[in-house]
Design an enzyme around this catalytic site. Structure first.
Site, mmCIF file in Angstrom:
data_model
loop_
_atom_site.group_PDB
_atom_site.id
_atom_site.type_symbol
_atom_site.label_atom_id
_atom_site.label_comp_id
_atom_site.label_asym_id
_atom_site.label_seq_id
_atom_site.Cartn_x
_atom_site.Cartn_y
_atom_site.Cartn_z
ATOM 1 N N GLY A 266 -62.721 8.560 18.067
ATOM 2 C CA GLY A 266 -61.864 8.588 16.429
ATOM 3 C C GLY A 266 -62.682 8.937 16.119
ATOM 4 O O GLY A 266 -61.850 9.821 15.014
ATOM 5 N N GLY A 302 -65.792 11.471 21.102
ATOM 6 C CA GLY A 302 -65.317 12.008 21.822
ATOM 7 C C GLY A 302 -66.219 13.180 21.126
ATOM 8 O O GLY A 302 -67.418 14.108 20.612
ATOM 9 N N ARG A 303 -64.739 13.966 19.751
ATOM 10 C CA ARG A 303 -64.706 15.020 18.979
ATOM 11 C C ARG A 303 -66.913 14.727 18.049
ATOM 12 O O ARG A 303 -67.071 15.929 17.990
ATOM 13 C CB ARG A 303 -63.883 14.933 18.539
ATOM 14 C CG ARG A 303 -63.492 15.959 17.233
ATOM 15 C CD ARG A 303 -62.564 15.668 16.195
ATOM 16 N NE ARG A 303 -61.469 14.842 16.465
ATOM 17 C CZ ARG A 303 -59.791 15.416 17.189
ATOM 18 N NH1 ARG A 303 -60.365 16.575 16.573
ATOM 19 N NH2 ARG A 303 -59.455 15.501 17.164
ATOM 20 N N ARG A 339 -55.596 24.391 19.458
ATOM 21 C CA ARG A 339 -55.330 22.940 18.500
ATOM 22 C C ARG A 339 -54.395 23.748 17.120
ATOM 23 O O ARG A 339 -54.350 23.097 16.455
ATOM 24 C CB ARG A 339 -57.023 22.565 18.178
ATOM 25 C CG ARG A 339 -57.564 22.272 19.387
ATOM 26 C CD ARG A 339 -58.663 21.478 18.459
ATOM 27 N NE ARG A 339 -58.907 20.320 17.781
ATOM 28 C CZ ARG A 339 -58.470 19.614 16.622
ATOM 29 N NH1 ARG A 339 -58.666 20.838 15.979
ATOM 30 N NH2 ARG A 339 -58.062 18.570 16.453
ATOM 31 N N TYR A 343 -51.744 21.016 16.487
ATOM 32 C CA TYR A 343 -51.884 20.377 15.345
ATOM 33 C C TYR A 343 -51.810 20.588 13.639
ATOM 34 O O TYR A 343 -52.354 20.326 12.929
ATOM 35 C CB TYR A 343 -52.974 20.048 15.136
ATOM 36 C CG TYR A 343 -53.427 19.031 16.727
ATOM 37 C CD1 TYR A 343 -52.811 17.979 17.669
ATOM 38 C CD2 TYR A 343 -53.870 19.623 17.661
ATOM 39 C CE1 TYR A 343 -53.144 17.597 18.654
ATOM 40 C CE2 TYR A 343 -54.450 18.867 19.381
ATOM 41 C CZ TYR A 343 -53.820 18.217 19.777
ATOM 42 O OH TYR A 343 -53.933 17.102 20.814
ATOM 43 N N CYS A 371 -47.856 35.734 23.375
ATOM 44 C CA CYS A 371 -46.147 36.784 22.636
ATOM 45 C C CYS A 371 -45.139 35.202 21.832
ATOM 46 O O CYS A 371 -44.290 35.128 22.856
ATOM 47 C CB CYS A 371 -45.719 37.249 23.842
ATOM 48 S SG CYS A 371 -46.072 38.731 24.684
ATOM 49 N N TYR A 400 -61.729 19.373 22.144
ATOM 50 C CA TYR A 400 -59.901 19.788 22.879
ATOM 51 C C TYR A 400 -60.401 21.241 23.058
ATOM 52 O O TYR A 400 -59.386 21.638 22.249
ATOM 53 C CB TYR A 400 -59.806 18.809 21.572
ATOM 54 C CG TYR A 400 -59.875 17.572 21.884
ATOM 55 C CD1 TYR A 400 -59.784 16.601 22.962
ATOM 56 C CD2 TYR A 400 -61.155 16.477 20.930
ATOM 57 C CE1 TYR A 400 -59.975 14.868 22.916
ATOM 58 C CE2 TYR A 400 -60.947 15.584 20.480
ATOM 59 C CZ TYR A 400 -60.394 14.656 22.248
ATOM 60 O OH TYR A 400 -60.480 13.499 22.335
HETATM 61 N N1 LLP Z 1 -61.289 6.237 23.926
HETATM 62 C C1 LLP Z 1 -59.702 6.212 23.632
HETATM 63 C C2 LLP Z 1 -58.735 5.942 24.860
HETATM 64 C C3 LLP Z 1 -59.103 7.988 23.555
HETATM 65 O O1 LLP Z 1 -57.533 8.031 23.576
HETATM 66 C C4 LLP Z 1 -59.637 9.120 23.348
HETATM 67 C C5 LLP Z 1 -58.396 10.335 22.361
HETATM 68 C C6 LLP Z 1 -61.323 8.687 22.938
HETATM 69 C C7 LLP Z 1 -61.961 7.255 23.535
HETATM 70 C C8 LLP Z 1 -61.818 10.274 22.454
HETATM 71 O O2 LLP Z 1 -61.865 10.614 21.164
HETATM 72 P P1 LLP Z 1 -62.449 11.330 20.206
HETATM 73 O O3 LLP Z 1 -63.705 10.115 19.696
HETATM 74 O O4 LLP Z 1 -62.494 12.545 20.364
HETATM 75 O O5 LLP Z 1 -61.703 10.932 18.453
HETATM 76 N N2 LLP Z 1 -56.017 16.548 21.407
HETATM 77 C C9 LLP Z 1 -56.775 16.044 20.507
HETATM 78 C C10 LLP Z 1 -57.311 14.679 19.976
HETATM 79 C C11 LLP Z 1 -56.855 13.744 21.243
HETATM 80 C C12 LLP Z 1 -58.002 12.767 21.889
HETATM 81 C C13 LLP Z 1 -57.011 12.228 22.391
HETATM 82 N N3 LLP Z 1 -57.069 10.015 22.887
HETATM 83 C C14 LLP Z 1 -57.337 17.437 19.124
HETATM 84 O O6 LLP Z 1 -57.370 17.928 19.586
HETATM 85 O O7 LLP Z 1 -57.432 17.169 18.315
#
Ligand code: LLP
Length: 448
Positions: A266, A302-303, A339, A343, A371, A400
């Protein structure tokens, strides 16, 4: 008489192209070659691979992985990093991170197969997600995944059944919902009580005790993930981790074993000029609440690791003028990068050629050819005049981005490229028009 429009506060103005590059050391502008990732001019990739194309910097993936690991080590936290595959499931990206020691956080059989294909040890895989199917659970257990994060009593029963069918014991962490507000976009907040994720913390002790008595289930710890793109500081993390620490102490007081705490992902990144929480701040929050519990710690970002490492390279199809508005229409669309449509996300959009980079910018709407009006990347964005064929790069598209793309409007999936120093390679071929058609069938009664 109408009041004059208030001047934009400096913090409301978009960053300039130069400011955007200053925060992204893998991108630089060269007088002859234009915008360059590592040592590869993006215009060269456009010539050889075409557009739209996703391009990832291997050096940035490594640098950010090490920055996060360094911050955790600095805080003397025994912490494993499980990369959230959903953010970028490209095999070459996963292999790059695996080579540095990353494990994987996965949410489907497909992601597990990708992690294994990238060379990640199944013991370093955590299976997350609110709805794992019986077949996925059996597959994961047969592969020997190191941890399954259970999200409900119902799922614990399914895990037990899958363990019996595969003759394995599942190492299970219980994902709790701490009911904290991570103050991020509503669609990606996950730790509030009304969200579908985890079990209420008040119900966790009874369920954890039940897990300990469930055949095939070995409770190993607790997990939390409160949301994504968290830029509001560490307060929500601190609240979640302190609730988790209280839970660990309560479980242990009941004589239950707790060896691991999974701290989730997150950590946000500055797309525009949001405050960027540092890995050191995250490490501090973990250390403050969980550092003295004697548990194996885990994070699943992730991000933060892959977002800044990627760009989406696109070409201008044409610029259209209607009244006072200028629409820059690109060959990338919401099917590629969803995105902004999904969002209201802001991505930097930077011209590639040195002349365009330095030319005066005026407001325009940047859109794709799909479209629907939702296919808008940016409104009133400052860009120079852009001729058909001009190239632009969407910044921070490594997380993402490709992962969420679709073939809407029968548009093939874009190519993906990995740049590493002066080398680059196509790491996912552009989908062909033939491949788009290939899986479709006409029923026999329609055959000629
Ligand atoms: N762990 C779990 C259980 C998760 O559901 C997620 C992301 C992560 C880790 C990794 O989160 P990060 O570090 O990447 O924030 N599509 C959206 C983001 C969706 C995140 C879903 N879960 C976007 O483009 O902003």
């Amino acid at each position: 008489m109408a009041a004059p429009a208030p001047a934009l506060l400096p913090e409301d103005a978009d960053p300039t192209f130069a400011e955007l590059l200053a925060g992204r050391p893998h991108l630089s502008l060269h007088a002859h070659d234009g915008l360059t990732m590592e040592e590869v001019p993006l215009a060269r990739i456009a010539r050889e691979v075409g557009t739209p194309t996703w391009i990832y910097s291997a050096g940035t993936l490594r640098r950010r992985f090490h920055a996060l690991r360094g911050a955790l080590e600095e805080a003397r936290l025994p912490c494993e990093i499980h990369f959230a595959v959903k953010a970028n499931p490209n095999l070459a990206v996963l292999r790059t991170l695996a080579a540095e020691g990353a494990g994987a956080d996965i949410v489907s059989e497909g992601e597990l197969r990708l992690a294994l294909a990238a060379g990640i040890d199944p013991g370093h895989v955590v299976f997350s997600g609110v709805g794992k199917t019986p077949a996925e659970l059996r597959f994961a257990l047969a592969q020997g995944v190191g941890q399954i994060n259970a999200e409900s009593a119902e799922e614990v029963a399914m895990i037990s059944a899958a363990a019996a069918e595969t003759g394995r014991t599942a190492q299970v962490a219980l994902r709790v919902n701490p009911d904290v507000d991570a103050k991020t976009h509503a669609k990606i907040t996950t730790g509030k009580s009304e969200n579908k994720f985890g079990v209420p913390i008040a119900e966790a002790p009874a369920l954890y005790a039940r897990m300990a008595a469930t055949p095939g289930v070995q409770p190993v710890g607790v997990a939390v993930h409160i949301g994504s793109q968290i830029t509001s500081g560490m307060a929500a993390y601190a609240a979640a981790y302190s609730a988790l620490a209280d839970l660990v102490r309560a479980l242990r007081a009941d004589g239950l074993p707790v060896e691991r705490v999974d701290c989730g992902g997150g950590l946000g990144i500055p797309y525009r000029h949001e405050p960027a929480p540092s890995p050191a701040a995250l490490a501090g929050a973990i250390r403050g609440a969980l550092g003295n519990l004697g548990v194996r710690l885990m994070v699943e970002p992730g991000r933060w690791i892959c977002g800044p490492a990627g760009v989406l390279l696109a070409s201008v199809i044409l610029s259209k003028h209607t009244g006072a508005r200028r629409f820059v229409i690109l060959d990338a669309a919401m099917n590629d990068l969803v995105r902004p449509a999904m969002y209201e996300a802001w991505h930097g959009i930077v011209p590639i050629s040195p002349a365009a980079f330095h030319a005066p910018a005026t407001p325009c709407d940047v859109v794709g050819p799909v479209c629907e009006t939702g296919d808008t990347f940016a409104r009133n964005r400052g860009l120079p005049a852009l001729e058909p064929g001009s190239l632009v790069a969407f910044l921070d598209a490594g997380a993402y981005g490709a992962a969420m793309s679709s073939t809407y409007n029968a548009r093939p999936l874009a190519a993906e490229v990995l740049a590493d120093g002066a080398r680059f390679a196509v790491v996912r071929e552009r989908q062909t028009q033939d491949a788009l058609l290939a899986a479709q069938r006409l029923p026999a009664w329609m055959a000629a």
